[in-house]
Design a protein around this motif. Structure first.
Motif, PDB file in Angstrom:
ATOM      1  N   LEU A 103       0.779  -1.141   0.137  1.00  0.00           N
ATOM      2  CA  LEU A 103       0.032   0.019  -0.076  1.00  0.00           C
ATOM      3  C   LEU A 103       0.838   1.047  -0.055  1.00  0.00           C
ATOM      4  CD1 LEU A 103      -2.986  -0.861   2.453  1.00  0.00           C
ATOM      5  CD2 LEU A 103      -2.935  -0.726  -0.148  1.00  0.00           C
ATOM      6  N   ALA A 104       1.943   1.235   0.765  1.00  0.00           N
ATOM      7  CA  ALA A 104       2.852   2.574   0.446  1.00  0.00           C
ATOM      8  C   ALA A 104       3.258   2.554  -0.740  1.00  0.00           C
ATOM      9  CB  ALA A 104       3.999   1.878   1.507  1.00  0.00           C
ATOM     10  N   ARG A 105       3.696   1.673  -1.483  1.00  0.00           N
ATOM     11  CA  ARG A 105       4.130   1.963  -2.943  1.00  0.00           C
ATOM     12  C   ARG A 105       2.785   2.390  -3.620  1.00  0.00           C
ATOM     13  NH1 ARG A 105       6.647  -3.027  -1.953  1.00  0.00           N
ATOM     14  NH2 ARG A 105       4.962  -4.258  -3.411  1.00  0.00           N
ATOM     15  N   LEU A 106       1.760   1.969  -3.613  1.00  0.00           N
ATOM     16  CA  LEU A 106       0.667   2.021  -4.330  1.00  0.00           C
ATOM     17  C   LEU A 106       0.235   3.548  -3.903  1.00  0.00           C
ATOM     18  CD1 LEU A 106      -1.373  -1.130  -4.352  1.00  0.00           C
ATOM     19  CD2 LEU A 106      -0.358  -0.155  -6.152  1.00  0.00           C
ATOM     20  N   SER A 107       0.348   3.978  -2.898  1.00  0.00           N
ATOM     21  CA  SER A 107      -0.148   5.222  -2.429  1.00  0.00           C
ATOM     22  C   SER A 107       0.561   6.358  -3.225  1.00  0.00           C
ATOM     23  CB  SER A 107       0.041   5.582  -0.833  1.00  0.00           C
ATOM     24  OG  SER A 107       1.559   5.618  -0.378  1.00  0.00           O
ATOM     25  N   ASP A 108       1.764   6.155  -3.659  1.00  0.00           N
ATOM     26  CA  ASP A 108       2.431   7.037  -4.448  1.00  0.00           C
ATOM     27  C   ASP A 108       1.703   7.578  -5.650  1.00  0.00           C
ATOM     28  OD1 ASP A 108       4.545   7.325  -2.807  1.00  0.00           O
ATOM     29  OD2 ASP A 108       5.761   5.781  -4.046  1.00  0.00           O
ATOM     30  N   LEU A 130      -4.420   0.520  12.332  1.00  0.00           N
ATOM     31  CA  LEU A 130      -3.711   0.541  10.866  1.00  0.00           C
ATOM     32  C   LEU A 130      -2.569   1.420  11.006  1.00  0.00           C
ATOM     33  CD1 LEU A 130      -7.399   1.398   9.216  1.00  0.00           C
ATOM     34  CD2 LEU A 130      -5.613  -0.660   8.561  1.00  0.00           C
ATOM     35  N   ALA A 131      -2.748   2.633  11.865  1.00  0.00           N
ATOM     36  CA  ALA A 131      -1.603   3.612  11.790  1.00  0.00           C
ATOM     37  C   ALA A 131      -0.252   2.724  12.564  1.00  0.00           C
ATOM     38  CB  ALA A 131      -1.849   4.625  12.870  1.00  0.00           C
ATOM     39  N   ASP A 132      -0.556   1.826  13.669  1.00  0.00           N
ATOM     40  CA  ASP A 132       0.645   1.318  14.227  1.00  0.00           C
ATOM     41  C   ASP A 132       1.134   0.219  13.267  1.00  0.00           C
ATOM     42  OD1 ASP A 132       0.137   2.766  16.191  1.00  0.00           O
ATOM     43  OD2 ASP A 132      -0.878   1.333  17.292  1.00  0.00           O
ATOM     44  N   SER A 133       0.450  -0.403  12.330  1.00  0.00           N
ATOM     45  CA  SER A 133       0.754  -1.338  11.471  1.00  0.00           C
ATOM     46  C   SER A 133       1.565  -0.731  10.314  1.00  0.00           C
ATOM     47  CB  SER A 133      -0.341  -2.333  10.880  1.00  0.00           C
ATOM     48  OG  SER A 133      -0.720  -3.124  12.219  1.00  0.00           O
ATOM     49  N   GLY A 134       1.898   0.522  10.117  1.00  0.00           N
ATOM     50  CA  GLY A 134       2.195   1.180   8.674  1.00  0.00           C
ATOM     51  C   GLY A 134       1.357   1.485   7.929  1.00  0.00           C
ATOM     52  N   MET A 135      -0.048   1.473   8.030  1.00  0.00           N
ATOM     53  CA  MET A 135      -1.060   1.871   7.017  1.00  0.00           C
ATOM     54  C   MET A 135      -1.908   2.939   7.551  1.00  0.00           C
ATOM     55  SD  MET A 135      -1.970  -2.266   5.781  1.00  0.00           S
ATOM     56  CE  MET A 135      -2.177  -3.058   7.723  1.00  0.00           C
ATOM     57  N   PRO A 136      -1.350   4.247   7.598  1.00  0.00           N
ATOM     58  CA  PRO A 136      -2.164   5.089   8.200  1.00  0.00           C
ATOM     59  C   PRO A 136      -3.218   5.673   7.141  1.00  0.00           C
ATOM     60  CG  PRO A 136       0.071   5.829   7.703  1.00  0.00           C
ATOM     61  CD  PRO A 136      -0.231   4.387   7.332  1.00  0.00           C
ATOM     62  N   TYR A 137      -3.974   5.089   6.625  1.00  0.00           N
ATOM     63  CA  TYR A 137      -4.889   5.553   5.805  1.00  0.00           C
ATOM     64  C   TYR A 137      -6.270   5.988   6.113  1.00  0.00           C
ATOM     65  CZ  TYR A 137      -1.145   3.484   2.892  1.00  0.00           C
ATOM     66  OH  TYR A 137       0.128   3.228   2.599  1.00  0.00           O
ATOM     67  N   GLY A 207      -4.528 -13.927  -2.638  1.00  0.00           N
ATOM     68  CA  GLY A 207      -4.063 -13.909  -1.138  1.00  0.00           C
ATOM     69  C   GLY A 207      -2.656 -13.319  -1.008  1.00  0.00           C
ATOM     70  N   ASP A 208      -1.979 -12.701  -1.960  1.00  0.00           N
ATOM     71  CA  ASP A 208      -0.885 -12.293  -2.135  1.00  0.00           C
ATOM     72  C   ASP A 208      -0.661 -10.985  -2.142  1.00  0.00           C
ATOM     73  OD1 ASP A 208       2.271 -12.994  -2.021  1.00  0.00           O
ATOM     74  OD2 ASP A 208       1.925 -11.978  -4.026  1.00  0.00           O
ATOM     75  N   TRP A 209      -0.045 -10.105  -1.435  1.00  0.00           N
ATOM     76  CA  TRP A 209       0.055  -8.597  -1.621  1.00  0.00           C
ATOM     77  C   TRP A 209       0.891  -8.330  -2.831  1.00  0.00           C
ATOM     78  CZ3 TRP A 209      -2.777  -4.349  -1.544  1.00  0.00           C
ATOM     79  CH2 TRP A 209      -3.900  -4.493  -0.495  1.00  0.00           C
ATOM     80  N   GLU A 210       1.951  -8.933  -2.878  1.00  0.00           N
ATOM     81  CA  GLU A 210       3.103  -8.547  -4.214  1.00  0.00           C
ATOM     82  C   GLU A 210       2.329  -8.946  -5.453  1.00  0.00           C
ATOM     83  OE1 GLU A 210       6.016  -6.988  -5.747  1.00  0.00           O
ATOM     84  OE2 GLU A 210       5.802  -7.190  -3.580  1.00  0.00           O
ATOM     85  N   HIS A 211       1.479  -9.761  -5.731  1.00  0.00           N
ATOM     86  CA  HIS A 211       0.861 -10.101  -6.874  1.00  0.00           C
ATOM     87  C   HIS A 211      -0.359  -8.958  -7.024  1.00  0.00           C
ATOM     88  CE1 HIS A 211      -2.815 -12.254  -8.692  1.00  0.00           C
ATOM     89  NE2 HIS A 211      -1.788 -12.205  -9.723  1.00  0.00           N
ATOM     90  N   THR A 212      -1.160  -8.784  -5.810  1.00  0.00           N
ATOM     91  CA  THR A 212      -2.208  -7.720  -6.272  1.00  0.00           C
ATOM     92  C   THR A 212      -1.732  -6.448  -6.259  1.00  0.00           C
ATOM     93  OG1 THR A 212      -3.346  -9.139  -4.375  1.00  0.00           O
ATOM     94  CG2 THR A 212      -3.892  -6.810  -4.667  1.00  0.00           C
ATOM     95  N   ALA A 213      -0.621  -5.969  -5.778  1.00  0.00           N
ATOM     96  CA  ALA A 213      -0.195  -4.661  -5.850  1.00  0.00           C
ATOM     97  C   ALA A 213       0.552  -4.561  -7.437  1.00  0.00           C
ATOM     98  CB  ALA A 213       1.120  -4.295  -5.187  1.00  0.00           C
ATOM     99  N   THR A 214       1.109  -5.621  -7.803  1.00  0.00           N
ATOM    100  CA  THR A 214       1.609  -5.592  -9.198  1.00  0.00           C
ATOM    101  C   THR A 214       0.437  -5.010 -10.358  1.00  0.00           C
ATOM    102  OG1 THR A 214       3.458  -6.938  -8.671  1.00  0.00           O
ATOM    103  CG2 THR A 214       2.873  -6.868 -11.180  1.00  0.00           C
TER     104      THR A 214
END
Length: 226
Positions: A103-108, A130-137, A207-214
């Motif tokens: 998500l950090a990469r996609l947020s760019d 969310l914020a504590d887990s690095g997802m402050p959206y 079920g994989d975030w790398e695949h999903t983000a790509t």
């Protein structure tokens, strides 16, 4: 596209407070089993309460039983158990591997909103987690099917629009409520993923975030290039 049903006033209030750009793609993602390990956390909680869950189907009610007696928990009691789970565990569910980095990469390239059916009383706990887990959206705590909320969100944001959820009927609800939304059926727990077929409306299952983000990034760049 079906007409959206009225939103809960609290959901409307949360959406109205968002600041989304018409010039940026919009990614709306569920939290449980997409960003957080819901089932693993629930299993641990139930064990501490003297229960166990048998994953025979993609459902909670009907699959939880008393560990000592083997008696299946009735729906009314299951509702109470789930209420206790959210009260005690929302703030400490483990994140899904790779979610924060992806998500950090996609947020760019896109605006990101978390649309979660967490109980309203636990909204702040989920936002902190969310914020504590690095997802402050931005977080919208929703109630019921997600099509109506997604309709409002899609009207605020840019294109393309993406929606990620583990529950098939939420994906179908969004499909019926929003034009041109790209649907991702995401189920982190591999045991659950085997139990639930993806709806026909889903564009991909993962079920994989790398695949999903790509996949999402490729779709965004194809849209920009068109």
């Amino acid at each position: 596209m079906t007409e959206p049903t009225p939103l809960d006033p609290f959901v409307t209030e949360q959406i109205a407070a968002l600041s989304l750009s018409k010039d940026r793609p919009l990614i709306v993602t569920d939290a449980d089993e997409v960003l957080f390990q819901f089932m693993a956390g629930l299993e641990s909680y139930l064990e501490r309460q003297g229960y166990e869950i048998t994953l025979k189907s993609f459902a909670i009610t009907g699959n939880v039983k008393h560990r000592q007696t083997g008696v299946v928990v009735e729906p009314a009691d299951m509702k109470q158990l789930l209420g206790g789970f959210f009260e005690e565990e929302t703030h400490r569910l483990a994140p899904v591997a790779g979610a924060a980095d992806a998500l950090a990469r996609l947020s760019d390239e896109a605006d990101i909103v978390v649309l979660s059916n967490v109980p309203f009383a636990q909204r702040d706990a989920r936002a902190k987690s969310l914020a504590d887990s690095g997802m402050p959206y931005p977080l919208v705590a929703n109630s019921g099917l997600k099509g109506p909320a997604m309709s409002s969100l899609a009207n605020l944001g840019g294109r393309p629009v993406f929606f990620l959820d583990d529950i098939p009927h939420n994906l179908q609800s969004v499909h019926e409520a929003v034009n041109d939304v790209h649907l991702v059926h995401f189920v982190a727990d591999p045991r659950l993923r085997k139990l639930v077929p993806s709806p026909k409306a889903a564009h991909i299952s993962s079920g994989d975030w790398e695949h999903t983000a790509t996949h999402i990034r490729d779709r965004i760049r194809a849209h920009v290039a068109a």
